[in-house]
Design a protein around this motif. Structure first.
Motif: not given
Length: 482
Positions: A223-244, A307-313
């Motif tokens: 779940x995310x507070x945004x319709x665009x999910x993590x894509x709302x932030x358009x940030x590679x660092x946030x995607x990598x943190x989420x992946x970890x 690839x990392x983010x969506x695979x792990x997600x």
């Protein structure tokens, strides 16, 4: 069956659940978003309902048997999800039917992450926070939390723990007492949540977004507070943190416990399930990266992060997205959905069949091949240096066969209800695996489905969260015989 004791426990747990309406009420007060009344009213309705169930049986204190534990877990998750749907019905800023409210509550508490709500960015902060909180509570399992206080109530908790925890081998305790086990799990869970939230905040999220996304990341909810999910932030660092943190949350929590206790990473790499988990994630990531680069979808650095983010997600059944993976080229969307069937490790917050079962299925299949060559040979199945009993292997095969059978039945029910094949396949996969996003009509959300389909998928979410047998056993005559 200890029906009096079961009723007493159920009433107590429902009253405890009523307290979860207090935080979103506070959020509504802070942001002045007008959503507080729905949560205050739900609080009183829930605590009164729980008290009505509890009071007549308040003196019942018989010891729970294994069968009683299964019934408590199923009743509690079902009733809790239904009670959790009440704020969605009462919230005057969004119009949701009963089917939508039940679907959203089941999706939140089972950490599936499928939603029927659009326009999330315009909703009150209180309801957005509530959705995230549902996933956080469901991630480790409210039953495990309740087990920590059951000894104070004079009730043993091991039966509940065995019924709730995922995986084929459920009798291993981290500590001598089950209450200590539950507390150890929650300390680790809370620690990961805090670390994740702080990391998100340092990466640029607002405090509210950091808290909200840390809840659903560690819960492997999506779940995310945004319709665009993590894509709302358009940030590679946030995607990598989420992946970890998705990767860590998909690991068996007993391994985290051993690592913390020994202050060494060795337990991770000695565990065959963890090694298989990493191999799967790395392999799927490389496949995704290769195809995306071959189709010129992204440059190398962006393609690697995506690839990392969506695979792990998807593999951990979290369901976050930073781009529309359903529109990725070639076979990648189907490959990612199929990866969710394997899911995360046993005793994690992830869904799916679990990596440990997939490993045992492969080992059993290879053993049968060797038996064809050497019919009189004796071949043991081992995880690391430990032999696995045939009873466990048989249980894994039984689970897998039942999983496949239920998947096909649910998919056919959806298709008979007018859902196209791609949507039916991915919707059942997403809900049974507690994944969330699917393909076809459910690539964005599930609002376009009819009420009957939403109820079927809500049942599929509960099946996946309770690992099928915990729920199905209640439908057998053997369970109810004395």
């Amino acid at each position: 069956m200890q029906f009096a004791t079961i009723t007493r426990i159920l009433g107590l747990l429902i009253m405890v659940f009523s307290l979860t309406m207090i935080p979103p009420s506070i959020v509504a007060l802070i942001y002045q978003d007008g959503g507080g009344s729905a949560f205050v009213l739900t609080f009183f309705l829930t605590i009164i309902f729980g008290f009505i169930i509890y009071f007549p049986k308040r003196r019942a204190k018989s010891e729970l048997k294994v069968r009683d534990g299964f019934l408590v877990v199923v009743l509690f998750w079902t009733v809790l999800s239904l009670m959790g749907s009440v704020p969605f019905l009462l919230m005057n800023t969004i119009e949701m039917s009963l089917a939508d409210s039940v679907f959203e509550a089941f999706s939140g508490l089972t950490t599936t992450g499928a939603t029927v709500i659009s326009g999330l960015d315009t909703l009150p902060h209180s309801i957005l926070y509530y959705r995230q909180q549902l996933q956080w509570l469901g991630g480790m399992g409210i039953i495990v939390l309740a087990v920590a206080i059951l000894p104070m109530l004079g009730i043993g908790g091991m039966q509940l723990y065995r019924a709730e925890t995922p995986g084929p081998m459920k009798d291993n305790k981290l500590t001598p007492r089950i209450a200590g086990t539950a507390k150890a799990l929650w300390y680790i869970y809370l620690g990961l949540t805090i670390a994740c939230g702080v990391s998100y905040w340092l990466a640029g999220m607002t405090p509210f977004d950091a808290l909200a996304h840390s809840f659903s990341t560690v819960a492997i909810g999506g779940f995310s507070p945004h319709d665009a999910s993590i894509g709302y932030f358009d940030s590679a660092s946030i995607e990598l943190i989420a992946s970890l943190f998705m990767l860590l949350s998909g690991v068996n929590f007993s391994l985290h416990f051993m690592v913390v206790r020994r202050l060494s990473l060795t337990p991770y790499f000695k565990d065959p399930e963890f090694r298989s988990y990493l191999v799967m994630l790395v392999s799927i990531t490389l496949i995704c990266l290769t195809v995306l680069l071959a189709y010129n979808r992204f440059d190398f650095s962006e393609g690697l992060v995506k690839s990392i983010f969506h695979t792990v997600s998807i593999a951990t059944t979290t369901g976050f997205a930073s781009s529309d993976f359903s529109a990725w080229p070639s076979f990648l969307p189907v490959l990612l959905i199929l990866t969710s069937f394997a899911g995360a490790c046993a005793a994690s917050t992830g869904g799916g069949i679990k990596i440990i079962r997939i490993v045992l299925l492969f080992k059993q299949g290879f053993r049968e091949i060797k038996r064809l060559v050497h019919p009189t040979g004796v071949f043991l199945i081992k995880l690391g240096k430990t032999s696995v009993s045939d009873r466990v292997v048989q249980a894994v095969w039984g689970f897998f066969a039942t999983y496949v059978m239920l998947f096909l039945i649910l998919m056919i029910l959806l298709m008979a209800n007018g859902i196209d094949q791609i949507t039916a396949f991915s919707a059942v996969a997403a809900c049974l695996n507690n994944l969330g996003p699917g393909l076809g009509e459910v690539a964005v959300n599930y609002s376009g489905l009819n009420d009957f389909t939403k109820y079927i998928l809500s049942f599929a979410m509960l099946l996946g969260r309770l690992e099928i047998f915990t729920l199905l056993v209640l439908f057998t005559p053997y369970f109810w015989r004395r």
